[in-house]
Motif scaffolding. Structure first.
Motif, PDB file in Angstrom:
ATOM      1  N   ARG A 103       0.841  -1.206   0.000  1.00 17.37           N
ATOM      2  CA  ARG A 103       0.000   0.000   0.000  1.00 17.37           C
ATOM      3  C   ARG A 103       0.873   1.251   0.000  1.00 17.37           C
ATOM      4  O   ARG A 103       0.637   2.189  -0.773  1.00 17.37           O
ATOM      5  CB  ARG A 103      -0.926  -0.019   1.224  1.00 17.37           C
ATOM      6  CG  ARG A 103      -1.957   1.094   1.267  1.00 17.37           C
ATOM      7  CD  ARG A 103      -2.858   0.915   2.488  1.00 17.37           C
ATOM      8  NE  ARG A 103      -3.987   1.835   2.462  1.00 17.37           N
ATOM      9  CZ  ARG A 103      -3.924   3.088   2.914  1.00 17.37           C
ATOM     10  NH1 ARG A 103      -2.798   3.549   3.436  1.00 17.37           N
ATOM     11  NH2 ARG A 103      -5.000   3.856   2.844  1.00 17.37           N
ATOM     12  N   LEU A 107       1.078   4.075  -3.001  1.00 13.55           N
ATOM     13  CA  LEU A 107       0.731   5.467  -2.684  1.00 13.55           C
ATOM     14  C   LEU A 107       1.901   6.403  -2.945  1.00 13.55           C
ATOM     15  O   LEU A 107       1.708   7.580  -3.277  1.00 13.55           O
ATOM     16  CB  LEU A 107       0.291   5.579  -1.222  1.00 13.55           C
ATOM     17  CG  LEU A 107      -1.083   4.991  -0.889  1.00 13.55           C
ATOM     18  CD1 LEU A 107      -1.321   5.019   0.612  1.00 13.55           C
ATOM     19  CD2 LEU A 107      -2.187   5.753  -1.626  1.00 13.55           C
ATOM     20  N   ASP A 110       4.053   8.071  -8.366  1.00 16.21           N
ATOM     21  CA  ASP A 110       3.278   9.109  -9.058  1.00 16.21           C
ATOM     22  C   ASP A 110       2.745   8.629 -10.398  1.00 16.21           C
ATOM     23  O   ASP A 110       2.003   9.345 -11.077  1.00 16.21           O
ATOM     24  CB  ASP A 110       4.099  10.392  -9.233  1.00 16.21           C
ATOM     25  CG  ASP A 110       5.412  10.172  -9.962  1.00 16.21           C
ATOM     26  OD1 ASP A 110       5.857   9.021 -10.076  1.00 16.21           O
ATOM     27  OD2 ASP A 110       6.016  11.176 -10.410  1.00 16.21           O
ATOM     28  N   ILE A 135      -7.316   1.839  -1.666  1.00 14.01           N
ATOM     29  CA  ILE A 135      -6.688   3.009  -2.304  1.00 14.01           C
ATOM     30  C   ILE A 135      -7.086   3.173  -3.770  1.00 14.01           C
ATOM     31  O   ILE A 135      -6.493   3.983  -4.485  1.00 14.01           O
ATOM     32  CB  ILE A 135      -5.147   2.944  -2.197  1.00 14.01           C
ATOM     33  CG1 ILE A 135      -4.597   1.675  -2.880  1.00 14.01           C
ATOM     34  CG2 ILE A 135      -4.710   3.007  -0.737  1.00 14.01           C
ATOM     35  CD1 ILE A 135      -3.077   1.632  -2.953  1.00 14.01           C
ATOM     36  N   ALA A 137      -9.617   4.602  -5.319  1.00 13.31           N
ATOM     37  CA  ALA A 137     -10.010   5.961  -5.698  1.00 13.31           C
ATOM     38  C   ALA A 137      -8.827   6.920  -5.617  1.00 13.31           C
ATOM     39  O   ALA A 137      -8.674   7.810  -6.460  1.00 13.31           O
ATOM     40  CB  ALA A 137     -11.146   6.444  -4.805  1.00 13.31           C
ATOM     41  N   THR A 138      -7.963   6.720  -4.623  1.00 14.41           N
ATOM     42  CA  THR A 138      -6.823   7.616  -4.423  1.00 14.41           C
ATOM     43  C   THR A 138      -5.854   7.572  -5.589  1.00 14.41           C
ATOM     44  O   THR A 138      -5.323   8.608  -6.012  1.00 14.41           O
ATOM     45  CB  THR A 138      -6.085   7.249  -3.117  1.00 14.41           C
ATOM     46  OG1 THR A 138      -7.000   7.285  -2.038  1.00 14.41           O
ATOM     47  CG2 THR A 138      -4.938   8.204  -2.854  1.00 14.41           C
ATOM     48  N   VAL A 139      -5.585   6.377  -6.122  1.00 14.22           N
ATOM     49  CA  VAL A 139      -4.561   6.243  -7.167  1.00 14.22           C
ATOM     50  C   VAL A 139      -5.146   6.168  -8.578  1.00 14.22           C
ATOM     51  O   VAL A 139      -4.398   6.030  -9.545  1.00 14.22           O
ATOM     52  CB  VAL A 139      -3.681   4.996  -6.920  1.00 14.22           C
ATOM     53  CG1 VAL A 139      -3.044   5.057  -5.546  1.00 14.22           C
ATOM     54  CG2 VAL A 139      -4.477   3.697  -7.086  1.00 14.22           C
ATOM     55  N   GLU A 140      -6.457   6.273  -8.697  1.00 15.47           N
ATOM     56  CA  GLU A 140      -7.095   6.096 -10.010  1.00 15.47           C
ATOM     57  C   GLU A 140      -6.478   6.985 -11.079  1.00 15.47           C
ATOM     58  O   GLU A 140      -6.219   6.546 -12.210  1.00 15.47           O
ATOM     59  CB  GLU A 140      -8.593   6.378  -9.902  1.00 15.47           C
ATOM     60  CG  GLU A 140      -9.350   6.154 -11.205  1.00 15.47           C
ATOM     61  CD  GLU A 140     -10.839   6.381 -11.046  1.00 15.47           C
ATOM     62  OE1 GLU A 140     -11.577   6.078 -12.011  1.00 15.47           O
ATOM     63  OE2 GLU A 140     -11.266   6.842  -9.976  1.00 15.47           O
ATOM     64  N   ARG A 142      -3.564   8.065 -11.297  1.00 16.92           N
ATOM     65  CA  ARG A 142      -2.159   7.726 -11.555  1.00 16.92           C
ATOM     66  C   ARG A 142      -2.009   6.457 -12.394  1.00 16.92           C
ATOM     67  O   ARG A 142      -0.900   6.133 -12.822  1.00 16.92           O
ATOM     68  CB  ARG A 142      -1.412   7.516 -10.239  1.00 16.92           C
ATOM     69  CG  ARG A 142      -1.535   8.666  -9.254  1.00 16.92           C
ATOM     70  CD  ARG A 142      -0.804   8.329  -7.972  1.00 16.92           C
ATOM     71  NE  ARG A 142      -1.383   9.022  -6.832  1.00 16.92           N
ATOM     72  CZ  ARG A 142      -1.025   8.819  -5.569  1.00 16.92           C
ATOM     73  NH1 ARG A 142      -0.085   7.931  -5.300  1.00 16.92           N
ATOM     74  NH2 ARG A 142      -1.608   9.479  -4.591  1.00 16.92           N
TER      75      ARG A 142
END
Length: 235
Positions: A103, A107, A110, A135, A137-140, A142
Motif C-alpha cells: 500500500r 501510494l 506518481d 486506495i 479511488a486515491t490512485v485512479e 495515476r
C-alpha cells in the motif's frame, strides 16, 4: 515461409520467442499470431481467427474446451506465473513484504503502469488489490492502463515520472528492456497463474502445434522456462 498461428497471453511471449529458433529448426515453421490480454485472445479464437495453438490461463483453456474450440487431449501445463512489481532500470528496487508495505509503495508512486484491468489476468488482479487495500479511488488518476503487460512495461521503461512503478506478470517484466523485476506481490495480495498450451480444434498445423507444446513443456527446457519467469512445470 509457413507460420504456426498462435494466440497467447502476453505472459508467454518471452518464452515462445526464446524457443522460436529451435522450433524452426525442428519444423521449418516460423511462429506468427498475437500475444495480449488473455480475455482478448480467447475472444479472437471464438470469433474465428485462424489459430493452431493457444497459450492461456488454465481457467480460460477449460472454458474453451467446454466450447469445443480446443483439443482437450493436447492440453499441457507450461508453468505458474506470478504477478509482480516492476521498476525502471536504475530506480531503487521496491520490496513489498506485506499488504501495508505494498500500500505504501503504491501510494508513493506518481505513476502506476498496469495492463488492461478488465481483460488481462494481472490487470484484473491489480484492480482487485487496489480495492482490497482501500486506495483504488486515491490512485485512479495515476493508473497508466495499457492493452497488455508488455506494452505497460515498455511505457514504464520510457516514463519520465518522478517515481513510477509497474505491476504485471513477472514474465512480461523479465522480457522487457529498461525495467527490473522488483518482486512478487506479498502474501494476501499475491497471484500465481497456471498457463496451459493446447491445440485448437480447427488447427491447420496440428502436428507442428504439438511440437511447440512439447518444446514448451519438455523437462530439458526447465531452465529456459525459469529464466522466462515460469515456475514449476515438467522436470
Amino acid at each position: 515461409m509457413t507460420s504456426l498461428n498462435i494466440l497467447s497471453g502476453g505472459a508467454a511471449q518471452g518464452l515462445v520467442g526464446s524457443l522460436a529458433a529451435n522450433f524452426k529448426t525442428r519444423t521449418g515453421f516460423d511462429i506468427g499470431g498475437e500475444f495480449g490480454a488473455v480475455g482478448a485472445m480467447a475472444d479472437k479464437l471464438r470469433k474465428g481467427m485462424p489459430t493452431d495453438i493457444v497459450i492461456l490461463t488454465a481457467a480460460i483453456v477449460a472454458q474453451l474446451a467446454a466450447e469445443k474450440l480446443v483439443v482437450p487431449a493436447s492440453m499441457a501445463e507450461v508453468g505458474l506465473v506470478e504477478t509482480a512489481l516492476a521498476v525502471r532500470s536504475g530506480d531503487p528496487i521496491v520490496k513489498a513484504r506485506d499488504a501495508a508495505s505494498l500500500r505504501d509503495a503504491l501510494l508513493a508512486a506518481d505513476a502506476i503502469f498496469v495492463p488492461d484491468i478488465k481483460a488481462s489476468t494481472a490487470g484484473i488482479h491489480v484492480a482487485k488489490v487496489l480495492q482490497q487495500l482501500g486506495i483504488a479511488a486515491t490512485v485512479e488518476a495515476r493508473l497508466n492502463i495499457h492493452p497488455n503487460g508488455a506494452t505497460a512495461m515498455r511505457h514504464l521503461a520510457a516514463s519520465d515520472a518522478r517515481k513510477p512503478i509497474g505491476c504485471t506478470q513477472s514474465t512480461e517484466i523479465i522480457s522487457t528492456p529498461g525495467v527490473l523485476l522488483s518482486g512478487p506481490l506479498p502474501p494476501g495480495c499475491e497471484l500465481a497463474t497456471m498457463y496451459t498450451a493446447v491445440v485448437t480444434a480447427r488447427a491447420a498445423h496440428a502436428e507442428q502445434a504439438r511440437t511447440l507444446i512439447d518444446l514448451l513443456t519438455a523437462p530439458s527446457q526447465r531452465d529456459v522456462r525459469e529464466r522466462a519467469g515460469f515456475l514449476g512445470g515438467a522436470r
